[in-house]
Design an enzyme around this catalytic site. Structure first.
Site, PDB file in Angstrom:
ATOM      1  N   GLY A 121      15.015  30.366  38.854  1.00  0.00           N
ATOM      2  CA  GLY A 121      13.931  30.119  38.353  1.00  0.00           C
ATOM      3  C   GLY A 121      13.939  28.490  37.239  1.00  0.00           C
ATOM      4  O   GLY A 121      14.760  27.754  38.009  1.00  0.00           O
ATOM      5  N   SER A 122      13.037  28.518  36.620  1.00  0.00           N
ATOM      6  CA  SER A 122      13.154  27.251  36.019  1.00  0.00           C
ATOM      7  C   SER A 122      14.370  26.727  34.999  1.00  0.00           C
ATOM      8  O   SER A 122      14.912  27.768  34.581  1.00  0.00           O
ATOM      9  CB  SER A 122      11.850  26.769  35.128  1.00  0.00           C
ATOM     10  OG  SER A 122      11.914  27.538  33.863  1.00  0.00           O
ATOM     11  N   THR A 123      14.481  25.318  35.078  1.00  0.00           N
ATOM     12  CA  THR A 123      15.538  24.779  34.129  1.00  0.00           C
ATOM     13  C   THR A 123      15.275  25.491  32.738  1.00  0.00           C
ATOM     14  O   THR A 123      16.208  25.909  31.963  1.00  0.00           O
ATOM     15  CB  THR A 123      15.662  23.465  34.175  1.00  0.00           C
ATOM     16  OG1 THR A 123      16.137  22.870  35.333  1.00  0.00           O
ATOM     17  CG2 THR A 123      16.738  22.862  33.380  1.00  0.00           C
ATOM     18  N   VAL A 179      13.819  28.060  31.325  1.00  0.00           N
ATOM     19  CA  VAL A 179      14.123  29.690  31.260  1.00  0.00           C
ATOM     20  C   VAL A 179      15.751  29.852  31.605  1.00  0.00           C
ATOM     21  O   VAL A 179      16.478  30.454  31.020  1.00  0.00           O
ATOM     22  CB  VAL A 179      13.297  30.351  32.199  1.00  0.00           C
ATOM     23  CG1 VAL A 179      13.609  32.092  32.145  1.00  0.00           C
ATOM     24  CG2 VAL A 179      11.861  30.232  31.619  1.00  0.00           C
ATOM     25  N   GLY A 180      16.047  29.084  32.456  1.00  0.00           N
ATOM     26  CA  GLY A 180      17.577  29.125  32.882  1.00  0.00           C
ATOM     27  C   GLY A 180      18.494  28.831  31.811  1.00  0.00           C
ATOM     28  O   GLY A 180      19.524  29.422  31.406  1.00  0.00           O
ATOM     29  N   GLU A 226      20.398  28.964  39.560  1.00  0.00           N
ATOM     30  CA  GLU A 226      19.820  28.292  40.365  1.00  0.00           C
ATOM     31  C   GLU A 226      18.505  28.004  39.852  1.00  0.00           C
ATOM     32  O   GLU A 226      17.618  28.507  39.983  1.00  0.00           O
ATOM     33  CB  GLU A 226      19.592  29.117  41.912  1.00  0.00           C
ATOM     34  CG  GLU A 226      20.979  29.833  42.237  1.00  0.00           C
ATOM     35  CD  GLU A 226      21.776  28.819  43.206  1.00  0.00           C
ATOM     36  OE1 GLU A 226      21.263  27.353  43.130  1.00  0.00           O
ATOM     37  OE2 GLU A 226      22.833  29.115  43.462  1.00  0.00           O
ATOM     38  N   CYS A 280      12.861  24.772  45.967  1.00  0.00           N
ATOM     39  CA  CYS A 280      13.758  24.229  45.008  1.00  0.00           C
ATOM     40  C   CYS A 280      14.501  23.084  45.560  1.00  0.00           C
ATOM     41  O   CYS A 280      14.823  22.105  45.048  1.00  0.00           O
ATOM     42  CB  CYS A 280      14.770  25.256  44.218  1.00  0.00           C
ATOM     43  SG  CYS A 280      15.752  26.235  45.326  1.00  0.00           S
TER      44      CYS A 280
END
Length: 541
Positions: free
Chosen positions: A276-278, A280-281, A298, A332
């Site tokens: 997912g997004s950076t 949220v990651g 990822e 991505c």
């Protein structure tokens, strides 16, 4: 011209026969579910209904969470709904997974590989239907939807081989009559949180390897692609039931952030894979890290293609088009930055702009379409906002730049000429927007490639071997994927997939990624009569 020839070649991959009838009727409430549902016969083929249970932990049941409606991004009309999981469903699922995993861990690894092989076969038999569902619910063209299911098939084939070859080492011991071994055992349970843009493949990368490792897994797919999650899980369920294996081994919970948070916080899940997004990651990594769990991240990409003066221009043009326009810019690994040598720049960009203007935009299930819709209306707003910001920072729109006035989330493929150091260029805009810039040489290509926070994929077009080895060397591209004369996207499953920096550092799919799903044990066995200590230590005589 290059535009028509290039599009003809690329269109060949999108031409698949489909029994789907395009939906045009406006749907405004849930009473129209039956009408919309009935337009897509593959939904019934896959065991989906107008309303579906969103909890699978050996059996299917309606979750205690809210009803999630799945919308068709081509029309913004509802397709069907899923009753999502609540936290009580989560706890029940984890307990059922525990029992399933204990039995699965006792199954010999080659036998586990046989089950994974059968999962691959089940996917092969349903590849058209499941690929069509991916195309419908995500919005990617049919060829890409089918290709995504093929990725799951491919990783199953790969995992079957690993089930007979993955293992530890016999290491030299410094002590007489001692044997030093390395063994690999299952972690136990794995949490898999996936994104909307690859709702099948990323789950497949994780699940195939995790299964041959001896683990149980719980999957939380994206809440905007719940039908894909349900359909994929039903196919796996068939294989497990057919082989008298507790199907809770591959549990699925359709839900939102509460389920994702529960997975991240749960000490009973030693490994969490998040895509997912950076932003949220980072939160997932912090949560899992606080309990000293392991995570595979990822996250975002800001991928660049560099075309040097000695490049094969025709090859580069085709690669850029696929990398930048494919999946409507929602991979991505999408190419977001294009650097062209100053001697080629004007002609290359002119031809690329001409080709962009000819890209067929439309229903992703229809033959010949190369650009489907963005996944949500919010993505359209982000596209427009990003372009506005780029222009405010000195960018010049060479083509595109507008939302298309038709039902659904359609936008124009866009090329923007801008400086490499503009702030907007440093951020990932998840849409078909390509920034184009000039470079003078390989050193400048490497510098500009590495100046963004993300480090997923990169590609260099050159026929000079000195450039190639500089590019892939210690002072070259800092990305996890370093390509030469191929696009930034479309990675094969045999190599490890993932990137550095804000991309998260995770690796999935091929190479030795399987090791992340197992725990390593170093074993020392004394099969003699003496007790020599390591490093020659003498203790008490």
């Amino acid at each position: 011209g290059i535009g028509s020839n290039m599009l003809t070649r690329l269109s060949k991959v999108s031409r698949r026969k489909s029994t789907v009838t395009k939906s045009t009727k406006k749907c405004t409430n849930l009473r129209h579910f039956a009408t919309e549902y009935s337009k897509y016969p593959f939904l019934q083929e896959l065991g989906l209904k107008e309303n579906n249970p969103g909890v699978f932990n050996g059996t299917w049941k309606k979750g205690s969470g809210e009803e999630i409606v799945s919308f068709n991004p081509s029309t913004n009309q509802p397709i069907a709904s899923v009753n999502s999981a609540g936290l009580d469903d989560y706890e029940e699922t984890i307990q059922k997974m525990d029992a399933a995993q204990k039995q699965w861990s006792k199954v010999p690894a080659p036998r586990r590989g046989e089950i994974v092989r059968q999962i691959g076969e089940e996917l092969r038999e349903n590849i058209e239907a499941l690929g069509s569902l991916v195309s419908l619910e995500k919005g990617k063209i049919l060829a890409e939807g089918i290709g995504e299911v093929q990725e799951f098939v491919d990783i199953c084939d790969y995992a079957v081989g690993l089930s007979r070859s993955a293992g530890g080492q016999h290491l030299p011991s410094e002590r007489s009559d001692h044997t030093l071994l390395e063994v690999w055992n299952p972690l136990g349970k794995v949490g898999i949180i996936t994104a909307f843009n690859f709702p099948v493949a990323v789950y497949g990368w994780n699940t195939a390897l995790s299964l041959i490792a001896g683990n149980a897994q719980v999957w939380k797919g994206a809440p905007t692609t719940p039908l894909v999650s349900v359909a994929t899980s039903k196919l796996i369920e068939k294989v497990l039931v057919r082989n008298d294996i507790d199907p809770a081994l591959c549990s699925t919970l359709i839900g939102g952030a509460d389920i994702g948070n529960a997975i991240a916080e749960d000490t009973r899940i030693p490994l969490v894979s998040f895509t997912g997004s950076t932003a949220v990651g980072r939160k997932v990594n912090e949560t899992v890290g606080r309990r000293l769990g392991k995570s595979i991240l990822e996250l975002g990409g800001n991928n660049a293609i560099h075309v040097l003066e000695d490049a094969d221009v025709e090859l580069a043009l085709r690669a850029v088009l696929f990398a930048a326009v494919g999946t409507a810019g929602q991979r991505c690994t999408t190419c977001r930055r294009l650097f062209v040598h100053e001697s080629l720049y004007d002609s290359f960009v002119e031809r690329l702009v001409s080709t962009y203007k000819q890209v067929p935009v439309g229903d992703p299930l229809e033959d010949g379409t190369l650009l489907g819709p963005l996944h949500t209306s919010a993505a359209v707003e982000a596209y427009l906002s990003g372009i506005k910001q780029a222009v405010s920072e000195g960018g010049k729109v060479l083509t595109g730049g507008k939302a298309i006035d038709r039902p659904g989330n359609y936008v124009e493929p866009t090329i923007i000429e801008i400086n490499h150091d503009a702030p907007v260029v440093k951020h990932e805009l998840f849409a078909p927007v390509l920034y184009v810039m000039k470079i003078k040489n390989i050193d400048e290509a490497i510098q500009y490639n590495n100046e963004v926070p993300q480090g997923l994929s990169s590609s260099l077009f050159t026929n000079n071997q000195k450039n190639v080895f500089k590019w892939i060397g210690a002072n070259g591209s800092d990305c996890g994927i370093i390509n030469v004369n191929v696009p930034t996207n479309g990675a094969e499953i045999g190599g490890a997939f993932g990137g550095e920096k804000d991309t998260g550092g995770g690796r999935e799919s091929g190479s030795d990624s399987w090791k992340q799903y197992m725990r390593r044990g170093t074993v020392t066995i004394n099969h003699g009569d003496e007790l020599p200590l390591a490093q020659g230590i003498s203790f008490g005589g």
